[in-house]
Design a protein around this motif. Structure first.
Motif, PDB file in Angstrom:
ATOM      1  N   ASN A  40       0.848  -1.369   0.094  1.00 15.26           N
ATOM      2  CA  ASN A  40      -0.108  -0.003  -0.008  1.00 15.26           C
ATOM      3  C   ASN A  40       0.955   1.218  -0.100  1.00 15.26           C
ATOM      4  N   ALA A  41       1.967   1.305   0.582  1.00 13.68           N
ATOM      5  CA  ALA A  41       2.979   2.222   0.622  1.00 13.68           C
ATOM      6  C   ALA A  41       3.730   2.391  -0.491  1.00 13.68           C
ATOM      7  N   SER A  42       3.939   1.420  -1.106  1.00 16.74           N
ATOM      8  CA  SER A  42       4.791   1.308  -2.351  1.00 16.74           C
ATOM      9  C   SER A  42       6.198   1.669  -1.846  1.00 16.74           C
ATOM     10  N   LYS A  43       6.644   0.920  -0.728  1.00 22.23           N
ATOM     11  CA  LYS A  43       8.296   1.234  -0.287  1.00 22.23           C
ATOM     12  C   LYS A  43       8.601  -0.129   0.182  1.00 22.23           C
ATOM     13  N   ALA A  44       9.970  -0.233   0.024  1.00 19.18           N
ATOM     14  CA  ALA A  44      10.829  -1.438   0.356  1.00 19.18           C
ATOM     15  C   ALA A  44      11.842  -1.036   1.419  1.00 19.18           C
ATOM     16  N   LYS A  45      11.850  -1.868   2.517  1.00 13.14           N
ATOM     17  CA  LYS A  45      12.675  -1.655   3.643  1.00 13.14           C
ATOM     18  C   LYS A  45      13.655  -2.777   3.789  1.00 13.14           C
ATOM     19  N   VAL A  46      14.739  -2.468   3.823  1.00 12.30           N
ATOM     20  CA  VAL A  46      15.802  -3.474   4.194  1.00 12.30           C
ATOM     21  C   VAL A  46      17.200  -3.073   5.049  1.00 12.30           C
ATOM     22  N   ASN A  47      17.756  -3.907   5.599  1.00 12.23           N
ATOM     23  CA  ASN A  47      19.059  -3.861   6.455  1.00 12.23           C
ATOM     24  C   ASN A  47      20.184  -4.493   5.519  1.00 12.23           C
ATOM     25  N   PHE A  48      21.139  -3.590   5.462  1.00 15.49           N
ATOM     26  CA  PHE A  48      22.217  -4.077   4.590  1.00 15.49           C
ATOM     27  C   PHE A  48      23.626  -3.864   5.321  1.00 15.49           C
ATOM     28  N   ASP A  49      24.599  -4.558   5.137  1.00 18.08           N
ATOM     29  CA  ASP A  49      25.911  -4.381   5.432  1.00 18.08           C
ATOM     30  C   ASP A  49      26.771  -3.421   4.524  1.00 18.08           C
ATOM     31  N   PRO A  50      27.121  -2.224   4.972  1.00 19.09           N
ATOM     32  CA  PRO A  50      27.681  -1.022   4.128  1.00 19.09           C
ATOM     33  C   PRO A  50      29.034  -1.394   3.691  1.00 19.09           C
ATOM     34  N   GLU A  51      29.671  -2.425   4.316  1.00 19.16           N
ATOM     35  CA  GLU A  51      30.957  -2.853   3.927  1.00 19.16           C
ATOM     36  C   GLU A  51      31.015  -3.782   2.671  1.00 19.16           C
ATOM     37  N   LYS A  52      29.459  -4.337   2.296  1.00 20.58           N
ATOM     38  CA  LYS A  52      29.447  -5.220   1.237  1.00 20.58           C
ATOM     39  C   LYS A  52      28.811  -4.730   0.106  1.00 20.58           C
ATOM     40  N   THR A  53      27.816  -3.757   0.441  1.00 23.03           N
ATOM     41  CA  THR A  53      26.886  -3.117  -0.589  1.00 23.03           C
ATOM     42  C   THR A  53      26.483  -1.954  -0.175  1.00 23.03           C
ATOM     43  N   ASN A  54      25.675  -1.128  -1.077  1.00 24.88           N
ATOM     44  CA  ASN A  54      25.451   0.236  -0.871  1.00 24.88           C
ATOM     45  C   ASN A  54      24.031   0.467  -1.454  1.00 24.88           C
ATOM     46  N   LEU A  55      23.773   1.526  -1.371  1.00 20.35           N
ATOM     47  CA  LEU A  55      21.963   2.069  -1.628  1.00 20.35           C
ATOM     48  C   LEU A  55      22.031   1.958  -3.252  1.00 20.35           C
TER      49      LEU A  55
END
Length: 75
Positions: A40-55
């Motif tokens: 309904n909000a058309s959003k995705a939320k996720v946790n990530f490791d900034p040493e392995k990937t980025n936005l």
């Protein structure tokens, strides 16, 4: 871990949610159990490791399967 929030184009169906969640979960460095796509909000939320990937990499994964990311932020 950092948390990313992606504002997506309006989602048309639950299948879109599953495709987007799958694409994000396949990015190396993403905490797979944290991926949530809010229809309904058309959003995705996720946790990530900034040493392995980025936005940018996470955003590109969504774009690669044909969906627009209107805005993305991480904190």
């Amino acid at each position: 871990m950092q948390k990313a929030i992606l504002q997506l184009e309006t989602l048309a169906c639950p299948t879109c949610m599953q495709k987007i969640a799958g694409a994000i979960a396949n990015v190396d460095g993403v905490e797979k159990t944290s991926v949530k796509v809010l229809f309904n909000a058309s959003k995705a939320k996720v946790n990530f490791d900034p040493e392995k990937t980025n936005l940018d990499t996470i955003t590109q994964a969504v774009k690669n399967i044909g969906y627009d990311v209107l805005k993305a932020s991480a904190k």
